[in-house]
Every structure is written in structure tokens, then in C-alpha cells.
Motif scaffolding. Structure first.
Motif, mmCIF file in Angstrom:
data_model
loop_
_atom_site.group_PDB
_atom_site.id
_atom_site.type_symbol
_atom_site.label_atom_id
_atom_site.label_comp_id
_atom_site.label_asym_id
_atom_site.label_seq_id
_atom_site.Cartn_x
_atom_site.Cartn_y
_atom_site.Cartn_z
ATOM 1 N N ILE A 52 80.684 8.883 107.153
ATOM 2 C CA ILE A 52 80.673 7.583 107.827
ATOM 3 C C ILE A 52 80.077 7.814 109.202
ATOM 4 C CG2 ILE A 52 82.069 5.694 108.745
ATOM 5 C CD1 ILE A 52 84.190 6.436 106.616
ATOM 6 N N MET A 62 71.640 4.433 103.066
ATOM 7 C CA MET A 62 73.081 4.271 103.293
ATOM 8 C C MET A 62 73.366 3.459 104.558
ATOM 9 S SD MET A 62 74.636 7.978 102.145
ATOM 10 C CE MET A 62 73.637 8.970 103.249
ATOM 11 N N SER A 99 77.014 2.437 105.602
ATOM 12 C CA SER A 99 77.989 3.450 106.052
ATOM 13 C C SER A 99 77.895 3.688 107.549
ATOM 14 C CB SER A 99 77.754 4.764 105.294
ATOM 15 O OG SER A 99 77.985 4.599 103.914
ATOM 16 N N LEU A 119 85.653 1.098 105.598
ATOM 17 C CA LEU A 119 84.748 2.164 105.167
ATOM 18 C C LEU A 119 85.524 3.394 104.700
ATOM 19 C CD1 LEU A 119 81.898 1.987 107.853
ATOM 20 C CD2 LEU A 119 81.781 1.336 105.446
ATOM 21 N N THR A 134 85.277 4.900 100.993
ATOM 22 C CA THR A 134 84.842 6.291 100.811
ATOM 23 C C THR A 134 85.842 7.069 99.964
ATOM 24 O OG1 THR A 134 83.691 6.248 102.956
ATOM 25 C CG2 THR A 134 84.218 8.408 102.034
#
Length: 493
Positions: free
Chosen positions: A410, A427, A430, A446, A450
Motif C-alpha cells: 500500500i 495499481m 493502492s 485498503l 489487502t
């Protein structure tokens, strides 16, 4: 010995007044010093043997046989040194009388005798033999991410350029690219490899981090490769577009180099605004390998990497920042994670300590940066990333290296390169910034995502890194072909 030292002191005073020839002074004085040491060792050996000879004829015969050749060589070298000294004195007179320009002095400067000038090449031969010697120049300077990056560069070149590369390391923060350094480099290396890293960065808008003046570029004879460099200006810093000194220097080095490439974080697009069209390659930090030892941490853990070198440029409001990450850490602890903070530079330690103090929980720790920035511990530091469940990171290589090892990341973005990298990797979802409204809630979302999709994310990263590996392989194989076309050193297969 005293007369020689007095003469050296006089030469030092004299040549410091003539900046145009100071590099030649350094080169010749190193030769003098080398010979002084040789003569000193012979004299010391003579004294020791003379003491051993007392009352021993057999030792006397051995002494004569042993030292005859050494004394003869020392005498010849002394004559050569004396001849050079006389030429130097003659030049001093010319300068004092202003009868000669610096250019004329340079042309008439005494040439180092062949048997004295080869000592660096002799040392290189002893150390490396017939290996392919690569001088690897990049920005290290107590930054764990850059130490890891260097490992990735060397792994990629050993794998895809030539497996028998032998690397010597140059930290460009600590090396002035003078004429003397260039001459030494030409002698000792088969290739100068500059990069990767965010070297295209300037505080004064006149020089970037690889500071080789245009007037010295022609002296560089060693084939040179600029590899996977990054445009690294922060938000709030002046754009380098329109900075003629830097643009001209980049153009001159590009024309000189065998290859000049940039990393895949929108550096290509930033430099296109300056009129450059550099090829793009994957950042070598993706290739640090997956063979690093697991840290001594019980249970599952998360890496939290916080950056604090330039809080103003990064848009960090310290109190809010600490409070937000305190809540994030408490949330992770509630999920039964240990949280390991990983400062990459000494300036990161401040924010790391403040966060640790704010949380005050035994499930939160920090690695010891003083240990991790030792070269022998780079693999150990990468092991923290490799075996983490996932990573929350601010610095570029705190994102790049774990992604290359298949670990979900992240990104807390505070720089162009953070957004550019994650966008190029597909991505963008993220990524968030420290100033995002509802930062804590977005970060928790997030984190949950994840954790839930960790296995699938790892599979996706495996496919992504395999694609980048193939791009790197293709680029370096083509680079090897360019090098071989020069007709210089041949590779040994």
C-alpha cells in the motif's frame, strides 16, 4: 627522507596556486609517494639485515644476493624521480615569470615513465585478473533503499549482461569526477555503470547528482552506461525544464554514453518535457531476489515505512500524521499483527521514534538502521520485507523491492514517483496521500482489502515481475551487443 618531504611541501604550496594543473600534481605526487615507500622499505630491510649479519658470513652472502637487484631498481627509480623534479622546477620558474599560459604548461608537463605509470593497472590485474570490471556509480549515502537498489542492479547485470562481472562501488555523493578520477577510472574499469536511482535531481538548478562537467566528458574513455535513472524533483521544487546547465550536461552525457535509460515511474514523461527521449526500463530494485533470511519475529507482521527527510515538500503536517498512523497501528495490532517500522535514512528515525512513543505498545518495533545500512546486512533488511504479510510504505524502494519479491504494497504517496510507479504497474487504487480526507478510513479499507485478497495479489505480482524481468533481459542482452560492437574487451563465455 627529510629533503624529500620538504620538497613535497614546496610542491604542494606551488601547485595549489595553479588550479589548472592540480590534478597532474596529485597524479605525479602519488607516484613519488609510491617510490618513497619502496625506497623506505628497502632501506628498512637493509638495516634489519645488517643487524642480522653481525658475526655471520653466511648471512652476509645472502644479504648481498637478496638486495643487489632491489638497490639497483631503487637507484634507477631515484634517477627518474630526480629528472621529473627538475622538470617541475623548470615549470615553476615559467609560471612565476608568467612566460607560459596554463595550456602551454599542460602540453610541456613531464610524462610519467612507463614503469612508474602502470602501477594502478598492475594492482587492478592482481585484484581482478582478466575479469570484466564494472565501476558501479550510484547514490548510496546511508539510504537503505539505495543499498538494496545497488544489489538489484548488480544482480540484473550479472544475470543478463555478463555473469563474470566484477563490481567496484562508487558513491557519487562522495566522489568528485575530476580529471584525475577519470584517468584512474579509464585504467581500472571496462565499463562505467551509473545508476539506477533518482539521480536526476537538483537543489541549485545547475548540477544534477552525477556531477561531471561538460569540459571533462571527452576525457572519459571508459564505455559508459546510464541505467534506470529517475527524475527526482519533489513537489514544490523547481522543475528542471529550462535549466540550461542541466539540460546541456544531460545531452552531452547522452551523446557520449553507450546507453542512457530511465526507470518506469514517469521519469520518461518528465524528461520528455526537457526534450529527451530516453528508453524506459524496469527499476532494478525489482530484482533484489527472494533468498533473504526471515527476521526473528513471532507470528504475522506488517512493515510500516515512513519518510521524513523533507516534510515540507512531502506535505506532511507532523501532529496529524502521527495521530493518523497511531490509529492505523492500533487497528493492525487489533488484527493480531506485529508492526515493524523500517526507517531508510537517518532523517526517517525522527518520525519513527515519534510514532513509537505515541503508540507505546510491545507489538510495535523498529529495525536498527545503523545495522541495516551496512553492506553485509542488506540481505537481512530485505528479509524483513520479503517475509512480511504486506507493506505500507512511503519511499520508492520500500514499494519497489517488496513488489519485486511478490509482497503486496500500500503506497502512501508524497512524490511524483510514487504515483507514477503505481500507475505504471496498474495499481493506482493502492495509493493514497497523507493529506487525503478521511485518511484513516481509506487506509483501513485498503488494509482489509489487502488481507482478504493477499494470495491473489501475490499471484498478480508474480506475473508482473516476470514481465519486467523479460523486459530487463531483452534490454541488457541488446546492451551487451552494443558493447561487443565497440571491439574492445571480449567476453569470455
Amino acid at each position: 627522507m627529510n629533503r624529500r618531504n620538504k620538497f613535497k611541501s614546496r610542491l604542494i604550496y606551488f601547485f595549489r596556486k595553479i588550479l589548472g594543473v592540480i590534478f597532474l600534481y596529485d597524479r605525479f605526487m602519488e607516484g613519488f609517494s609510491e617510490l618513497d615507500e619502496q625506497i623506505g622499505r628497502v632501506e628498512s630491510r637493509l638495516k634489519d639485515l645488517e643487524e642480522d649479519m653481525v658475526g655471520n658470513n653466511a648471512d652476509k652472502e645472502r644479504f648481498v644476493q637478496l638486495t643487489e637487484d632491489q638497490l639497483d631498481r631503487a637507484a634507477k627509480q631515484t634517477i627518474q624521480i630526480d629528472a621529473i623534479k627538475k622538470q617541475l622546477l623548470d615549470l615553476e620558474v615559467k609560471v612565476e615569470e608568467n612566460k607560459s599560459s596554463n595550456d602551454e604548461i599542460l602540453k610541456s608537463y613531464p610524462v610519467m615513465p612507463q614503469d612508474l605509470s602502470n602501477y594502478k593497472e598492475d594492482i587492478r590485474s592482481i585484484v581482478w585478473g582478466d575479469a570484466f570490471v564494472v565501476e558501479h556509480a550510484y547514490a548510496r549515502y546511508f539510504n537503505f533503499g539505495d543499498h538494496a537498489l545497488g544489489l538489484g542492479v548488480r544482480r540484473a547485470f550479472t544475470k543478463y549482461f555478463f555473469e563474470k562481472c566484477r563490481f567496484e562501488i562508487m558513491d557519487i555523493h562522495r566522489t568528485a569526477m575530476t580529471r584525475y578520477e577519470i584517468d584512474a577510472l579509464n585504467h581500472r574499469a571496462d565499463l562505467l555503470l551509473v545508476g539506477g536511482g533518482g539521480l536526476i535531481h537538483s537543489a541549485d538548478n545547475k548540477h544534477w547528482l552525477f556531477n561531471l562537467d561538460n569540459g571533462l566528458i571527452d576525457y572519459l574513455k571508459c564505455p559508459t552506461v546510464f541505467y534506470a535513472l529517475g527524475y527526482n524533483q519533489y513537489y514544490g521544487q523547481d522543475s528542471l525544464t529550462g535549466k540550461n546547465d542541466i539540460e546541456l550536461n544531460l545531452a552531452a552525457l547522452k551523446a557520449k554514453a553507450l546507453s542512457f535509460s530511465v526507470r518506469n515511474d514517469t521519469s520518461k514523461e518528465k524528461l520528455a518535457a526537457m526534450g529527451f527521449d530516453f528508453p524506459e526500463v524496469p527499476d532494478p530494485g525489482f530484482f533484489v531476489g527472494c533468498d533473504h533470511p526471515a527476521p526473528d519475529i513471532k507470528g504475522k507482521y506488517v512493515i510500516l515505512q515512513l519518510a521524513y527527510d523533507t516534510p515540507k515538500w512531502r506535505g506532511i503536517e507532523t501532529e496529524t500524521f502521527i495521530n493518523n498512523f497511531k490509529k492505523i497501528i492500533q487497528y493492525l495490532i487489533g488484527l493480531d499483527y506485529t508492526v515493524v517500522l523500517a526507517p531508510h535514512t537517518f532523517l526517517d528515525i525522527k518520525i519513527t521514534k515519534l510514532v513509537l512513543e505515541a503508540v507505546g505498545n510491545s507489538r510495535v518495533a523498529s529495525w536498527d538502521l545503523h545495522e541495516m545500512i551496512k553492506d553485509e546486512n542488506t540481505s537481512r533488511g530485505l528479509g524483513y520485507y520479503q517475509h512480511a504479510d504486506f507493506v505500507i510504505a512511503m519511499r520508492g524502494h520500500a514499494q519497489i523491492c517488496p513488489i519485486g519479491m511478490g509482497v503486496p504494497v500500500i503506497s502512501v504517496a508524497t512524490h511524483y514517483k510514487n504515483f507514477g510507479l503505481m500507475d505504471k504497474l496498474g495499481m493506482p487504487d493502492s495509493v493514497l496521500t497523507p493529506n487525503d480526507e478521511n485518511f484513516v478510513e481509506k487506509m483501513i479499507f485498503l488494509i482489509d482489502s489487502t488481507i482478504k485478497n493477499n494470495a491473489q495479489l501475490r499471484d498478480n505480482l508474480g506475473i508482473l515481475t516476470a514481465e519486467m524481468d523479460q523486459k530487463t533481459r531483452k534490454f541488457l542482452k541488446e546492451l551487451r551487443g552494443k558493447y561487443e560492437s565497440l571491439g574492445m574487451k571480449k567476453f569470455i563465455n
